[in-house]
Design an enzyme around this catalytic site. Structure first.
Site, mmCIF file in Angstrom:
data_model
loop_
_atom_site.group_PDB
_atom_site.id
_atom_site.type_symbol
_atom_site.label_atom_id
_atom_site.label_comp_id
_atom_site.label_asym_id
_atom_site.label_seq_id
_atom_site.Cartn_x
_atom_site.Cartn_y
_atom_site.Cartn_z
ATOM 1 N N VAL A 99 -11.018 -24.463 -46.309
ATOM 2 C CA VAL A 99 -11.059 -25.835 -45.810
ATOM 3 C C VAL A 99 -12.405 -26.044 -45.139
ATOM 4 O O VAL A 99 -12.901 -25.170 -44.423
ATOM 5 C CB VAL A 99 -9.932 -26.104 -44.794
ATOM 6 C CG1 VAL A 99 -9.975 -27.558 -44.317
ATOM 7 C CG2 VAL A 99 -8.572 -25.775 -45.392
ATOM 8 N N CYS A 100 -13.022 -27.200 -45.402
ATOM 9 C CA CYS A 100 -14.253 -27.571 -44.717
ATOM 10 C C CYS A 100 -15.342 -26.507 -44.965
ATOM 11 O O CYS A 100 -15.531 -26.062 -46.091
ATOM 12 C CB CYS A 100 -13.955 -27.782 -43.230
ATOM 13 S SG CYS A 100 -15.211 -28.637 -42.272
ATOM 14 N N THR A 101 -16.028 -26.093 -43.930
ATOM 15 C CA THR A 101 -17.121 -25.133 -44.087
ATOM 16 C C THR A 101 -16.632 -23.714 -44.329
ATOM 17 O O THR A 101 -17.452 -22.803 -44.489
ATOM 18 C CB THR A 101 -18.029 -25.148 -42.851
ATOM 19 O OG1 THR A 101 -17.230 -24.970 -41.672
ATOM 20 C CG2 THR A 101 -18.771 -26.470 -42.752
#
Length: 209
Positions: A99-101
């Site tokens: 998720v995300c970075t």
């Protein structure tokens, strides 16, 4: 089914709890909260989470979930045990997700080389520099890897994974259970559409100015 959530200092809480809420209620699932060593660690907003085991305690999870967060740049440089564990655990996992970075950590582990993947809009250059083919999609499925864009996209990733694991009917039932029917109070703004004033305001918020 053993699902490993990879924790590290500076991660974003919702990056973990979004997919966790989607997946953890299923009776087949046992969740594991792993870090370099067991114990408490602070998220990027100071919220404390607790790792219950070390990465080395679960070398072959069925599913891997890697959150992102404000501490991802430090993690890329310092979380060597996490990166090494990802590289070793991925080949035997049914699904490796982020998720995300968190996708930059997958890329650092060599999992995304030449593969399409997404991340938070502010880290696309970093992800590309680590060898991934950067996508702007909210969720990207490529073989046994699923990556999600920033923060709230972790819920979408969790539901996408739930469909792969248990079928559409179960995934839709989970979506009903968590009452996931987004109606944001403001018109969504794509990163490409954000003007400099909005980006500057965000920078001020994140820097505490």
């Amino acid at each position: 089914m053993d699902i490993a959530f990879a924790l590290y200092p500076g991660m974003t809480l919702l990056d973990m709890t979004g997919p966790h809420e989607v997946l953890a209620h299923h009776p087949e699932v046992t969740c594991h909260y792993l870090a370099t060593r067991p114990g408490p660690l602070a998220t990027d907003t100071g919220f404390q989470v607790t790792a219950t085991a070390a990465f080395s305690d679960l070398p072959r999870p069925d599913v891997i979930v890697v959150p992102g967060g404000g501490g991802y740049a430090r993690a890329l440089e310092e979380e060597t045990e996490l990166v090494d564990w990802l590289a070793a655990a991925h080949p035997s996992a049914a699904w490796t997700t982020s998720v995300c970075t968190g996708s930059t950590l997958l890329a650092k582990a060599g999992i995304l080389t030449g593969r399409p993947a997404t991340t938070h809009w502010g880290a696309r250059d970093v992800l590309g520099g680590l060898g991934a083919q950067v996508s702007t999609d909210r969720v990207v499925v490529d073989g046994d890897v699923i990556t999600a864009a920033g923060v709230s996209a972790g819920i979408d990733m969790g539901l996408t994974l739930a469909e792969r694991l248990w079928g559409l009917e179960t995934a839709r039932a989970i979506q009903l259970f968590i009452e996931y029917a987004p109606e944001p109070p403001f018109t969504p703004v794509a990163s490409e559409e954000a003007g400099p004033e909005m980006v500057e305001a965000l920078d001020r918020i994140l820097s505490g100015v």
